[in-house]
Design an enzyme around this catalytic site. Structure first.
Site, PDB file in Angstrom:
ATOM      1  N   SER A 117       2.395  -5.930   7.629  1.00 26.95           N
ATOM      2  CA  SER A 117       0.981  -5.867   8.015  1.00 26.95           C
ATOM      3  C   SER A 117       0.112  -6.638   7.030  1.00 26.95           C
ATOM      4  O   SER A 117      -0.840  -7.325   7.419  1.00 26.95           O
ATOM      5  CB  SER A 117       0.518  -4.404   8.075  1.00 26.95           C
ATOM      6  OG  SER A 117       1.218  -3.693   9.069  1.00 26.95           O
ATOM      7  N   ALA A 118       0.428  -6.534   5.739  1.00 23.78           N
ATOM      8  CA  ALA A 118      -0.322  -7.278   4.727  1.00 23.78           C
ATOM      9  C   ALA A 118      -0.163  -8.780   4.940  1.00 23.78           C
ATOM     10  O   ALA A 118      -1.136  -9.537   4.879  1.00 23.78           O
ATOM     11  CB  ALA A 118       0.153  -6.883   3.331  1.00 23.78           C
ATOM     12  N   LYS A 168       0.861  -1.193   0.000  1.00 18.56           N
ATOM     13  CA  LYS A 168       0.000   0.000   0.000  1.00 18.56           C
ATOM     14  C   LYS A 168       0.887   1.229   0.000  1.00 18.56           C
ATOM     15  O   LYS A 168       2.068   1.181   0.359  1.00 18.56           O
ATOM     16  CB  LYS A 168      -0.944   0.019   1.217  1.00 18.56           C
ATOM     17  CG  LYS A 168      -0.231   0.057   2.586  1.00 18.56           C
ATOM     18  CD  LYS A 168       0.220   1.420   3.042  1.00 18.56           C
ATOM     19  CE  LYS A 168       0.927   1.368   4.401  1.00 18.56           C
ATOM     20  NZ  LYS A 168       1.640   2.625   4.726  1.00 18.56           N
ATOM     21  N   ASP A 199      -1.768  -1.057  10.867  1.00 19.60           N
ATOM     22  CA  ASP A 199      -2.131  -1.098   9.451  1.00 19.60           C
ATOM     23  C   ASP A 199      -2.840  -2.387   9.053  1.00 19.60           C
ATOM     24  O   ASP A 199      -3.384  -2.470   7.942  1.00 19.60           O
ATOM     25  CB  ASP A 199      -0.890  -0.945   8.566  1.00 19.60           C
ATOM     26  CG  ASP A 199      -0.322   0.464   8.580  1.00 19.60           C
ATOM     27  OD1 ASP A 199      -0.973   1.371   9.140  1.00 19.60           O
ATOM     28  OD2 ASP A 199       0.785   0.658   8.042  1.00 19.60           O
ATOM     29  N   GLY A 253       3.783  -1.293   4.148  1.00 22.59           N
ATOM     30  CA  GLY A 253       2.841  -2.166   4.844  1.00 22.59           C
ATOM     31  C   GLY A 253       3.012  -3.641   4.578  1.00 22.59           C
ATOM     32  O   GLY A 253       2.079  -4.424   4.809  1.00 22.59           O
TER      33      GLY A 253
END
Length: 273
Positions: free
Chosen positions: A104-105, A8, A137, A101
């Protein structure tokens, strides 16, 4: 099962205020970059329940398996609901600590993968709550569509913005900027013009209005990151910004740009949005 956790970028980032719990309230627009993905493979086996075998390839993560967010996502669900034994392999293509991110992804997609194995799969709202335990996130990647993020970034409001037809170039000069370092010296203050209003304007109007507050603390410490942004504009970007707390800088172009020699040796990703 094979999943493709995507990156992102942040279109604008306003540090609104510091909270009593030590976190900061922000306002930002999360925009998924689905052309840049990690690869997450999950296989169930007949091994001991609530145990995981984890392996990783590709770009280095710099932490042991127990600290990996995919493993933490598995254990989060295993401790509360029980999980079969799984083998999980993560191939990293999104650089870590780059404001994209990636970690987090990976965690969010691991949660989605593990949810399939529950006798009573959790609703997306319940997964969102669990995702926040893994990182601020992470809830966005369960939604994974353009959204305004408020609070810690977890209060999400989808927004109708479509950059189809544009090109995006991500450039990371190999500098690691910690989130804590980026917040140091920041001056929290709400913007007069909310991000949701700014992005309704033509992209060519964004440079004078849509900013990342972290740039004011990161650029003086790391002038090279600022030079990358300047170079993107000199290449013809209609908009350029640092993503998140850095150090990746991205440029949005109307047509496919030519990569300059000055970016040689940097991590780069170019794709249509």
């Amino acid at each position: 099962m094979i999943f493709f956790p995507n990156a992102k970028v942040n279109l604008g980032l306003n540090i609104v205020r510091k909270r009593p719990d030590g976190y900061h309230d922000i306002e930002t627009l999360f925009y998924p970059v689905k052309g840049l993905c990690d690869i997450l493979e999950v296989i169930t086996t007949d091994g001991s329940p609530n145990t995981i075998e984890f392996s990783q390839s590709g770009l280095g993560i710099g932490c042991n398996s127990d600290s990996n967010l995919c493993v933490k996502a598995y254990r989060l669900l295993a401790n509360r609901f029980g999980m079969p034994h799984v083998k999980m392999h993560l191939h990293k293509m999104i650089p870590m600590g780059a404001g994209l991110g990636g970690g987090s992804a990976d965690a969010a997609f691991a949660l989605k993968a593990m949810n399939v194995f529950l006798k009573e799969p959790l609703s997306n709202d319940k997964l969102m709550v669990l995702a926040l335990e893994l990182g601020s996130d992470c809830p966005f990647f369960l939604l994974n569509t353009p959204a305004i993020g408020r609070g810690r970034g977890d209060q999400l409001a989808p927004i109708g913005i479509d950059l189809s037809g544009y090109w995006i170039l991500l450039v990371n000069p190999g500098i690691h900027v910690s989130t804590r370092e980026a917040y140091e010296g920041s001056n929290p203050k709400p913007w007069d013009n909310p991000i949701g209003s700014i992005v309704t304007l033509p992209v060519s109007d964004w440079p004078n209005m849509l900013v990342n507050d972290f740039e004011t603390t990161v650029f003086p410490k790391y002038p090279l990151i600022e030079r990358v942004k300047e170079e993107l504009y000199s290449m013809g970007a209609v908009y350029a910004s640092m993503s998140g707390s850095g150090s990746t800088v991205f440029g949005i172009f109307k047509s496919q740009p030519t990569i300059p020699n000055s970016f040689k040796g940097y991590y780069m990703h170019l794709s249509g949005i």
